[in-house]
Every structure is written in structure tokens, then in C-alpha cells.
Design a protein around this motif. Structure first.
Motif, short mmCIF file in Angstrom:
data_model
loop_
_atom_site.label_atom_id
_atom_site.label_comp_id
_atom_site.label_asym_id
_atom_site.label_seq_id
_atom_site.Cartn_x
_atom_site.Cartn_y
_atom_site.Cartn_z
N GLN A 124 0.89 -1.08 -0.36
CA GLN A 124 0.39 0.84 0.63
C GLN A 124 0.67 1.61 -0.32
N ASP A 125 0.75 2.29 -0.42
CA ASP A 125 1.37 3.80 -0.35
C ASP A 125 0.23 4.38 0.32
N ARG A 126 0.70 5.53 -0.02
CA ARG A 126 0.54 6.78 1.34
C ARG A 126 -0.97 6.88 1.54
N GLU A 127 -1.22 7.28 -0.02
CA GLU A 127 -2.86 7.84 0.09
C GLU A 127 -3.91 6.42 0.42
N SER A 128 -3.01 4.68 0.01
CA SER A 128 -4.22 4.17 0.19
C SER A 128 -4.00 3.88 2.11
N ILE A 129 -3.43 3.86 2.94
CA ILE A 129 -3.25 3.83 4.19
C ILE A 129 -3.81 4.89 4.93
N GLU A 130 -3.95 6.12 4.33
CA GLU A 130 -4.95 7.17 4.99
C GLU A 130 -6.48 6.71 4.65
#
Ligand SMILES: Cc1ncc(COP(=O)(O)O)c(C=O)c1O
Ligand SMILES: Cc1ncc(COP(=O)(O)O)c(C=O)c1O
Lengths: 481, 481
Positions: free
Chosen positions: A233-239
Motif C-alpha cells: 500500500q502507498d500512503r494514500e491507500s493507507i490514509e
């Protein structure tokens, strides 16, 4: 009449659905038994890449970890000058952290304070300063066991009030039996194959909505980097996930055991905790998060030593008290495993005698993983009826399999899943054990392949898999003709 | 509002009653914290004999066990000629028994086949030929965990149908929380102090009769040699229990972890299994028995390595399948512990280079235990208001304490059990931690003392305990005068 008859076994235990993998395992054992009882010995040497067990496949352990543990077990080695000085000094320090200066003593049920402190410091460094505290860290006999403790705390209720936990589909193969045993309902959310198995917000929402009314969803489980998908997951997905759990008031359980094994170019592991602490204050102060890590990770891969830990973020201290209570029934995680955690998270530094060897060994593992992934991906995608999404981390590939109708019919007649029949035939014909993927409701099938194996083992695996797979396609043609 | 609030924690988990011991433990930790934060450093060195943890108290491990494990962890030591040849050969054999020849690989969830076979052979030799089979042996992360697996299989039902298990009073201190967690009702049967804590048939019958109607009693748990009583059952007593369970259709759970530590003159451990197999055929073929043993036993005392096993006798294979299923969620017992079990149960033999050292170390431990027991018994019985029954085996003494009325009143005001207050004062004044015994319904109180400690530690323990105890009696007199 037996005193403890099958009918009287705790219904919850009877309800544990072991993965289709376990059927295969007993087949393996029978096979072995046949060999012993004098059946033809012409088998190839069996290779098993069905689960994440790199050392079984021939990957080498980290020398520093093993040397220090050897000294801790056998302190007469403290004066053995064949062993590097930093190894002996570290062993001395770890022994001082044990009661009675011995690995033979019990520890507190949440683990040795010294090791919990090392873990906290590792997390803080990894997350570039986000604070971490030893008191929020619980060492257990593996990440699986730690997850069980949390799930048991959450569990309860009957019928529509039964606790539910959102889990990915596909998911790590130990997860469903774990939830069954805890008496918790699994609520699957689909990972999106077309997007290389990304987590999809609308899927989470759909899963949650359909679950409500059937059970009481209280938590979501995430595997990142993904087992078995290899997705990162990238940052956006985690957010997105963090905002989702905050809105929906779910406990966030993140299995980050493969955090050390992101190999795709220009990709980097970011922890859920770090992302959370860089978000809005109201999230940072309220989202309850438990993150899991383990010795069974990619580079150290000490699966047999059985230790892992979890860090609880924003958890009620009263609830943490019960985490400790639950860990009490296990007494404590094995001390050798606890010490190995310390070594894994605080390895030799520049200038230490063991540093160069440590760096070399770690680099070799990472390089092997990256190259194996590339190599296997290409070959799998070259096979007819097989297609595999590229992975960014973790130690698995999860190719999709289009099976000939005949196999499906035959499996049907045998009362097996088609992919399980495929795996059994592969085992019988090529002495290769691969994992059978989660049963596709969509009629598609998957294999679960651990790719953290020595490169020549991988070549052998791919060659056996290809021959079998091509033979199977031919056979179909033969019969049709 | 927290997502996982205290009120929402699984009620069964909230209901786990940790022993009064654990209160003491947190007190210990606070104490330690005080020291660190610069409180007066004039404390004596703390001694903790509250639980069975011989290595914490300074007992030495068995060299052969530690040396072989060191080589298994760090195979480069195979060529270290400072280590005895039998150590290195044994390590080689054990490594061959591990997948990938590494202790870093997972094992089958019931344990390494090689070790299960060693265990079966040990049992058969111990029981003079009574057959034992590897397939009936399950290795787990300690005896406590093995017991939990069986209790969970038995558990089930609500209200009057809730599963009940008969347990001794007094009992090992981990037992009640274990039953609480499994959701099983504890049905205590009293051990008879006047008969040196013997098991009494009429007490078993009384306990069972009162239990029926309140729950569904399905098993009985026995600790022999007894923790904390030190009682050893003779053949007649064991036969009585076997006939009782057969008549009453109970599963027989025997905790025999101290089978290696019978020290009373002319006494000898006999296993329940051996007695059973020398009884009537109808008993031999029908009584369902599970026996537990552990690395945490007296002579090897590798509590920190976390391994134990159980042997199931006359158990339905279908039920055994679920034993395996339950063990699956733990994945497997730590490999270092599994290998240590192998070493403990198949130690060096005459002629092996390590034999003399092994025999010497084992004899020293046994002698220490016997002498300590004598020495402590005498001193405890010389103290006013203290009386202790002689023990025959195990590693505990369990003296009775007649507490001054004042202490009881003070404890009452503080909301503590009187004996817990006694233990806390002992800790604060003498830096000595002893176990608080099971609360006596009869108004009597007990201490739980682990006596497997180095002789000079025992002297120090007895001297601190005496001074405190005598001071306490004086204080009472002072105030009364
Ligand atoms: C995602 C995931 N979680 C947990 C585990 C198990 O970890 P442990 O061996 O520490 O119990 C694994 C092991 O393969 C895994 O892949
Ligand atoms: C009677 C009894 N059973 C079980 C145990 C625990 O054994 P393990 O450490 O193997 O879980 C102990 C340890 O003190 C004990 O005294």
C-alpha cells in the motif's frame, strides 16, 4: 461409549475450517510413509513452497543472530575467540537482561523489558521519530499468536451480535482457522486483482454494509505488504483505510510482518503508525491501531524460534491489561525467540566486527527475493492459462489459474476443489508442493507460491511446475481429440 | 468513545481471575522502578521463590542440553573441538530431523516426528515396556499450553450444562486462570493436609456429587507429584482414582511434570499410565488418560525454552484430530524447546564423553532438592504459628500459617487477603517474594515456596523469612501489651 467422544468436542473447535492446504499436508505425510514402507524410491527430492518457510527451502540464517543465541545458550562460549567480539559482548548484555542471567528462566508474560525497549527504539527509528513506548509492546510466541490474543479480546456475542472482523480476500492461510477458533465472523473484502491486488475503499464499504445486520463488525485486518498478493500500500491507500476505520469506529489490525521485504524499485515500506501520526490530530489521537511484526519475516526468517510482537496505539490501558492477562496463559514467549527479536531489530552497526557479514547476508536475501520475483513472474505469465500480477514486497506470488473444464469435473466427482486436485497431482507427479489459493467464488483459481528460496531451487520449482502445467494442457487436448 | 472499550472486552476474558500472586508481581515491578528512579538503594538483593523457576534462582542448566542446542543454532560449531564429540554428533542428528536442517523452519504443529519418537521411547522405557506411540504424543509450547488445548476441547455448554473439571485444592497457580479463559467451571476437591496432602476418594465423590446439577463434570485434573503440596501418590491411590474416573466416566488429566523429582527415601514415581496398564483389561482399554510433561521439570528446568508434551491414551482418533487442529493456531512449539525435550528424554549414556558430567549435574540437583526440602521443613516447623507437612517430590513446600488476628484485620481494611498482606510485607521488609497460597475457606493460610534453589540461597531465604516472621509475632505482642 468413550468419555470424550467426537460428538462432545467443543462445537467451536469442531467448526474450525483448516485451509485446503492441510489436506495436502496429510497427503504429503502419507506419501512419505509410502516411501518408508518400500514404495518405489524414484521420487525427486520433494520441494515445498506452499508456506512462508524460507529456511526449510534452504535459505541461510543470519550468522550474527545464530552466533549470539549460541553463546546465550552456552555461556562457556563467551571465551571462544573464534566468535567475533561483538557477538560475545551482545550475548553478555542479553544474558544480563534475563532473570538469573539464563535463557532457562521464565520472563514476564509480555516479554523481557530489555527486548520491549529495543523494539520501541526500532519502531521510533523506523518511523523517523514518531514516539514508541515499551509499555505498549507485547511480545508473544509469534505474530499469529499475538493476533489471536486481540481477536479473543474482541470476540463475543451471538447471532447478529456476534463480533465480525473484516479480512481481505485472498488472505494469509492461517487467518480463517484463527477467527473460527476465536468465534469471530470473517467478513471478506475483495482485493482488486486488476490493480495488482490493491485495497479498495468502496469494497471495504460494501463489505461493511453487507456485514451489518449479520454480525457486529468491530475490526479490520490488513496484511501489508500483502500475504499472499505481494501488494504494497502507498500512503494514500493507507490514509483512506485510516479514515474509513475512524468513521466506522473499527479497530485497525495491521499485519506488517513483511515490512523488511519491499523490493520493487522506488517503493518503500511506510508503517500505518507513521502515516497515522502524520494525519489530522483527531485521527492521531483516536484511531486504535495494533501492528504486528515477527521473527518469521523475510530477512531473518527464524520461523522455528517462534516470537513476534504487537504494538498497540491509542489503546485503553484497561484493555491492555487484558492483553497481558491473555498472554499469561501462554506463560511467556520462548526466550531464545525473544532474544532473536532483539538481534533482528538492533543488528550490528558500522565498525562492529560482524557488520560486514550481516550487511552481506541481508543484501543477498533481498537481492534473491527481487530476482526470484522477476524471474518467476515472467515464467508464470509465459505459461498458457496462468497469469500473475507483479508483486512489490512480501515473499509470495499469487498467480491465477484457468483450469481445463475436465479437471474441474474430475475434482467435482472427487469432492475436491479443482485447485486442490491440481496441487495434489503436481505433488504426485513432480514432488512439488505449492499452496492452493482461496477458493474463488468467481470460478477462478489461484496458487500461492513462496518465492524466498535459493535461486537454483526456484529454477527447479519453475521447471517442475511448467512441465506439469504444460503436460496437463496437453492431456486435456489428448482426451478431447 | 474508544473503539475497543473496557466494557466491550470479551466477558470471558474479563472474568479471568489471576492468582493473588499477580498483584504481588506488579508490586515487584513498581519496586524495581523505584530503585531505578533513585529511591534508596539499601535493599537486599531480591529473591523470588514464588514460582517454580529454578534457573532464575541460580540453579545451573544441564551442560549437555545447552551445548547441543548451541551447536544446532550455530552449526559452524560442529567443528569446534572444545565441545565433546557426542554433543556434536547429537546436534548433527537433530539438525537432520529439522526441515531444511535448520532450527529456523516451522515444524508440524504436533512437533518434529523425530522428537515425538524419542518421547515415545522414553515413556516405554520409563513404564517398563508399556507400549507408547509417537502418534499419540503432541508437543506444545509448554505443559500449560497442552492442558489448555484439552480443556478447550472439553469446554462448552451454559448454565447447568457448562463443562466442569475437578481440580485439587490447593492447585498449581496457573490452573484457575486457564479454566476461566477456557470457560470451564472449576470443581475443587480438597487434598487432605493431615495425610500430607493425599488425594482422598470420598472427597472426589463429594466434589463430584455437589458439582452435578451445577455443571457437567467431564474431567479431573491431578498434579502428581503435587504442585504445591509435594505429595506423591502411591499405586493404591492411583488405582482408586482410575476406578473412580472409570465409574464416573471422566477424562483423566494427569500433570506429571515433576516425575523426575521424587526425593523421599524409598519412594518412586509410578506413572498413571503404567498403573492403568497393570489393572483390569476393561480399565486398560477404556479409561481415557492424558499425561503432561515439560521441559520446566525439576532437573532440566528449561522453563524459558517453552516446550512440553502430552500423551493421549485411549483417546478417539477423531478427537485427536482436533487436538492437532487446536495446536495449529500456535503453528508449532519453538524448535529449540522441542530439541531440548529430545535431549532431556534421551540424555548421554555410559561411555559417552558427556555422560559423567551429565550424571554429576543431575545428581547435584536431586541432592540439593532433597537436602533443601529437609532443611526448610525443619526450620519452618520450628517457627511459631507455622507448620509444614513433609514433601516427597516436586519442587515446592506448602507451609500453613496461623496469622495474628491483627494482620487479618489490617488486611480486611486494605481489601487484601491476609496472606497476601503477609507476602507484601515480607517483600517490602526483606526483599523476599514467596507465593501466597490458595485462600483457605477454613481461615487457614498457606505459603508456596519453591525449594529448588542453590543451598546458600535457601539459607538466605530461610533467614529472611524467620526474621520477618518472628518480628511479626513480636510486633503483635508489643501492641497487645
Ligand atoms: C501475514 C502473516 N502474518 C503472520 C504470519 C505468522 O507469523 P508467526 O510465525 O510470527 O506466527 C505469517 C507467516 O507466514 C504471515 O505471512
Ligand atoms: C504442575 C505444573 N504444571 C505445569 C507447569 C507449567 O509447565 P510449562 O512451563 O511447561 O508450561 C508447571 C510449572 O511450574 C507446573 O508446576
Amino acid at each position: 461409549k468413550l468419555m470424550m467422544s467426537l460428538q462432545e468436542v467443543n462445537p467451536r473447535v469442531r467448526g474450525i475450517r483448516l485451509s485446503s492446504q492441510s489436506g495436502l499436508h496429510s497427503l504429503t505425510e502419507n506419501n512419505t510413509r509410502d516411501i518408508i514402507q518400500g514404495a518405489p524410491q524414484s521420487f525427486k527430492e520433494q520441494i515445498n513452497i506452499s508456506s512462508g518457510d524460507p529456511q526449510r527451502a534452504g535459505m541461510k540464517p543470519i550468522s550474527f543472530v545464530r552466533q549470539v543465541l549460541a553463546v546465550c545458550l552456552c555461556p562457556e562460549l563467551l571465551s571462544d575467540e573464534h566468535l567475533p567480539l561483538d557477538v560475545r559482548l551482545r550475548a553478555l548484555r542479553l544474558l544480563e537482561a534475563c532473570d538469573g542471567e539464563s535463557v532457562g528462566s521464565y520472563t514476564a508474560s509480555s516479554g523481557l523489558p530489555h527486548v520491549r525497549q529495543t523494539i520501541a527504539e526500532f519502531i521510533m527509528k523506523r518511523d523517523e521519530g514518531v514516539p514508541a513506548y515499551a509499555k505498549n509492546i507485547f511480545i508473544s510466541s509469534g505474530a499469529q499468536r499475538a493476533l489471536m490474543v486481540i481477536v479473543k479480546l474482541l470476540s463475543g456475542g451471538e447471532g447478529r451480535l456476534q463480533t465480525g472482523v473484516l479480512i481481505p480476500h485472498p488472505c494469509p492461510h492461517g487467518l480463517l482457522p484463527l477467527l473460527d477458533e476465536a468465534g469471530v465472523m470473517a467478513v471478506p473484502y475483495r482485493l482488486i486483482e486488476e490493480e495488482n491486488w490493491a485495497v479498495d475503499l468502496s469494497e471495504l464499504e460494501r463489505a461493511l454494509t453487507t456485514a451489518r445486520g449479520r454480525c457486529e463488525p468491530r475490526a479490520i485486518y490488513i496484511s501489508n505488504p500483502g500475504n499472499p498478493t505481494g501488494h504494497l500500500q502507498d500512503r494514500e491507500s493507507i490514509e483512506e483505510v485510516i479514515e474509513f476505520v475512524s468513521t466506522e469506529r473499527l479497530l485497525l489490525l495491521v499485519d506488517e510482518v513483511y515490512q523488511d521485504s519491499v523490493y520493487a524499485p522506488n517503493k518503500e515500506f511506510i508503517s500505518y503508525k507513521k502515516v497515522l501520526f502524520e494525519m489530522d490530530e483527531h485521527l492521531r489521537d483516536t484511531v486504535e491501531l495494533v501492528s504486528f511484526h515477527s521473527l518469521s519475516c523475510a530477512c531473518v526468517a527464524e520461523c522455528g524460534l517462534r516470537a513476534g510482537y504487537m504494538e498497540a496505539v491509542n489503546m485503553d490501558p484497561g484493555v491492555m491489561h487484558f492483553v497481558d492477562t491473555m498472554l499469561c496463559t501462554d506463560i511467556n514467549a520462548p526466550v531464545t525467540g525473544q532474544l532473536a527479536l532483539d538481534l533482528m531489530l538492533s543488528p550490528p552497526g558500522p565498525g562492529d566486527p560482524s557488520y560486514n557479514t550481516f550487511v552481506h547476508e541481508t543484501l543477498v536475501t533481498r537481492a534473491t527475493l527481487a530476482q526470484n520475483s522477476q524471474r518467476a513472474l515472467k515464467l508464470l505469465n509465459d505459461l498458457p492459462g496462468m497469469s500473475c500480477r507483479p508483486a512489490m514486497g512480501g515473499i509470495y506470488l499469487y498467480p491465477r489459474l484457468d483450469l481445463p473444464a475436465e479437471i474441474k469435473e474430475q475434482a467435482n466427482m472427487l469432492g475436491l476443489e479443482a485447485v486442490v486436485l491440481y496441487c495434489q497431482m503436481l505433488l504426485e507427479e513432480e514432488d512439488l508442493i505449492v499452496g492452493a489459493g482461496d477458493d474463488g467464488t468467481s470460478g477462478s483459481h489461484y496458487l500461492r507460491l513462496c518465492i524466498l528460496v535459493p535461486p537454483d531451487t526456484l529454477e527447479e520449482v519453475l521447471s517442475r511446475l511448467s512441465s506439469f502445467h504444460l503436460r496437463l494442457s496437453d492431456r486435456k487436448l489428448n482426451r478431447i481429440v
